[in-house]
Design a protein around this motif. Sequence first.
Motif, PDB file in Angstrom:
ATOM      1  N   ALA A  50       0.870  -1.193   0.000  1.00 53.29           N
ATOM      2  CA  ALA A  50       0.000   0.000   0.000  1.00 53.29           C
ATOM      3  C   ALA A  50       0.899   1.232   0.000  1.00 53.29           C
ATOM      4  N   PRO A  51       1.362   1.640  -1.195  1.00 45.73           N
ATOM      5  CA  PRO A  51       2.405   2.673  -1.272  1.00 45.73           C
ATOM      6  C   PRO A  51       2.007   4.022  -0.667  1.00 45.73           C
ATOM      7  N   LEU A  52       3.036   4.738  -0.230  1.00 48.83           N
ATOM      8  CA  LEU A  52       2.816   6.081   0.301  1.00 48.83           C
ATOM      9  C   LEU A  52       2.241   6.993  -0.784  1.00 48.83           C
ATOM     10  N   PHE A  53       1.378   7.903  -0.383  1.00 49.76           N
ATOM     11  CA  PHE A  53       0.811   8.896  -1.305  1.00 49.76           C
ATOM     12  C   PHE A  53       0.672  10.219  -0.552  1.00 49.76           C
ATOM     13  N   SER A  54       0.543  11.286  -1.310  1.00 47.68           N
ATOM     14  CA  SER A  54       0.347  12.616  -0.711  1.00 47.68           C
ATOM     15  C   SER A  54      -1.092  13.039  -0.913  1.00 47.68           C
ATOM     16  N   PRO A  55      -1.899  13.008   0.134  1.00 50.24           N
ATOM     17  CA  PRO A  55      -3.298  13.385  -0.032  1.00 50.24           C
ATOM     18  C   PRO A  55      -3.424  14.877  -0.355  1.00 50.24           C
ATOM     19  N   VAL A  56      -4.443  15.201  -1.108  1.00 50.31           N
ATOM     20  CA  VAL A  56      -4.752  16.604  -1.415  1.00 50.31           C
ATOM     21  C   VAL A  56      -5.700  17.118  -0.339  1.00 50.31           C
ATOM     22  N   THR A  57      -5.398  18.297   0.158  1.00 48.54           N
ATOM     23  CA  THR A  57      -6.253  18.880   1.192  1.00 48.54           C
ATOM     24  C   THR A  57      -7.526  19.441   0.556  1.00 48.54           C
ATOM     25  N   PRO A  58      -8.566  19.665   1.350  1.00 48.18           N
ATOM     26  CA  PRO A  58      -9.828  20.176   0.799  1.00 48.18           C
ATOM     27  C   PRO A  58      -9.665  21.513   0.083  1.00 48.18           C
ATOM     28  N   TYR A  59      -8.629  22.282   0.424  1.00 52.39           N
ATOM     29  CA  TYR A  59      -8.414  23.571  -0.240  1.00 52.39           C
ATOM     30  C   TYR A  59      -7.383  23.451  -1.361  1.00 52.39           C
ATOM     31  N   GLY A  60      -7.066  22.196  -1.766  1.00 47.57           N
ATOM     32  CA  GLY A  60      -6.395  22.010  -3.036  1.00 47.57           C
ATOM     33  C   GLY A  60      -4.912  21.732  -3.033  1.00 47.57           C
ATOM     34  N   LYS A  61      -4.242  21.862  -1.895  1.00 45.64           N
ATOM     35  CA  LYS A  61      -2.791  21.636  -1.883  1.00 45.64           C
ATOM     36  C   LYS A  61      -2.465  20.231  -1.399  1.00 45.64           C
ATOM     37  N   PRO A  62      -1.523  19.575  -2.080  1.00 42.45           N
ATOM     38  CA  PRO A  62      -1.098  18.277  -1.554  1.00 42.45           C
ATOM     39  C   PRO A  62      -0.336  18.458  -0.245  1.00 42.45           C
ATOM     40  N   MET A  63      -0.529  17.525   0.665  1.00 40.91           N
ATOM     41  CA  MET A  63       0.181  17.600   1.942  1.00 40.91           C
ATOM     42  C   MET A  63       1.667  17.291   1.746  1.00 40.91           C
ATOM     43  N   ARG A  64       2.489  17.886   2.576  1.00 41.44           N
ATOM     44  CA  ARG A  64       3.924  17.642   2.519  1.00 41.44           C
ATOM     45  C   ARG A  64       4.276  16.216   2.947  1.00 41.44           C
ATOM     46  N   VAL A  65       3.496  15.744   3.899  1.00 41.66           N
ATOM     47  CA  VAL A  65       3.719  14.413   4.454  1.00 41.66           C
ATOM     48  C   VAL A  65       3.163  13.370   3.483  1.00 41.66           C
ATOM     49  N   ARG A  66       3.879  12.254   3.311  1.00 48.03           N
ATOM     50  CA  ARG A  66       3.332  11.140   2.528  1.00 48.03           C
ATOM     51  C   ARG A  66       2.796  10.097   3.492  1.00 48.03           C
ATOM     52  N   MET A  67       1.777   9.392   3.092  1.00 49.82           N
ATOM     53  CA  MET A  67       1.133   8.498   4.056  1.00 49.82           C
ATOM     54  C   MET A  67       0.532   7.257   3.425  1.00 49.82           C
ATOM     55  N   THR A  68       0.281   6.302   4.287  1.00 52.29           N
ATOM     56  CA  THR A  68      -0.538   5.152   3.957  1.00 52.29           C
ATOM     57  C   THR A  68      -1.166   4.703   5.279  1.00 52.29           C
ATOM     58  N   SER A  69      -1.908   3.614   5.276  1.00 51.30           N
ATOM     59  CA  SER A  69      -2.548   3.165   6.504  1.00 51.30           C
ATOM     60  C   SER A  69      -2.569   1.655   6.578  1.00 51.30           C
ATOM     61  N   MET A  70      -2.865   1.193   7.775  1.00 49.76           N
ATOM     62  CA  MET A  70      -3.104  -0.218   8.040  1.00 49.76           C
ATOM     63  C   MET A  70      -4.423  -0.336   8.797  1.00 49.76           C
ATOM     64  N   GLY A  71      -5.016  -1.522   8.709  1.00 46.25           N
ATOM     65  CA  GLY A  71      -6.246  -1.764   9.459  1.00 46.25           C
ATOM     66  C   GLY A  71      -7.468  -1.731   8.563  1.00 46.25           C
ATOM     67  N   LYS A  72      -8.639  -1.711   9.209  1.00 45.53           N
ATOM     68  CA  LYS A  72      -9.906  -1.755   8.471  1.00 45.53           C
ATOM     69  C   LYS A  72     -10.118  -0.448   7.692  1.00 45.53           C
ATOM     70  N   PHE A  73      -9.603   0.655   8.246  1.00 46.98           N
ATOM     71  CA  PHE A  73      -9.776   1.955   7.610  1.00 46.98           C
ATOM     72  C   PHE A  73      -8.446   2.678   7.500  1.00 46.98           C
TER      73      PHE A  73
END
Length: 215
Positions: A50-73
Amino acid sequence: MQENRVKSGVFATGGAEAIRLRGFDIHPGLLNADAQAALVEELRGVTKAAPLFSPVTPYGKPMRVRMTSMGKFGWFSDRSGYRYEGKHPSGVDWPPIPELVLTLWRDLTELERTPDCCLLNFYDSNARMGMHQDRDEADFSYPVVSISLGDSALFRIGNETRGGKTESIWLNSGDVVVMGGAARLTYHGVDRIRAGSSTLLPKGGRINLTLRVVT
DNA sequence: GAGTGGCA
DNA sequence: CCCT
């Protein structure tokens, strides 16, 4: 020899007492070097699936932090807002939460319920995270547990509303923070990553795992 | 206009 | 300060 500070005894080598700062329980060096290395090894498999990705914030800018998750959600954001999603943006299921992490949660919180999300945030040496609340979960009576791995981070703790005085503390590899009770909705953020402060991650940077009960 | 902002 |  000092006593382990968690019941399972597999993580801690003892050392410093917990620090309480504005309701945040900070456990310096709770994970020993072996536990940190074992965890990083497991996380390699996680970011492969589940590769890291940079989510886009609701106001349009990608976050500086890259992320992924584990678990049901997994935590996710785009133009339509912050939320939890049942799958990685690629369509695959989020990988399972490592057993070591669940054991740590049980030891620290003594709760029956285990987290259904373990968010992995990767900070390169330039990444920061603005002051925010964790408020995308259904029940704030469950704490958030945060694990620091790799380079040290200057963590800033504010108040339950924006503004006002803040306090900062460096979080180092192996430190674990519990945000519960009144601190559950306290604003917090990461101002700075200290490059080269840890050798845990060969290419540097910081991994932060946050465990949450989401639903 | 505030931002899990970005930059100087 | 700039931008979305």
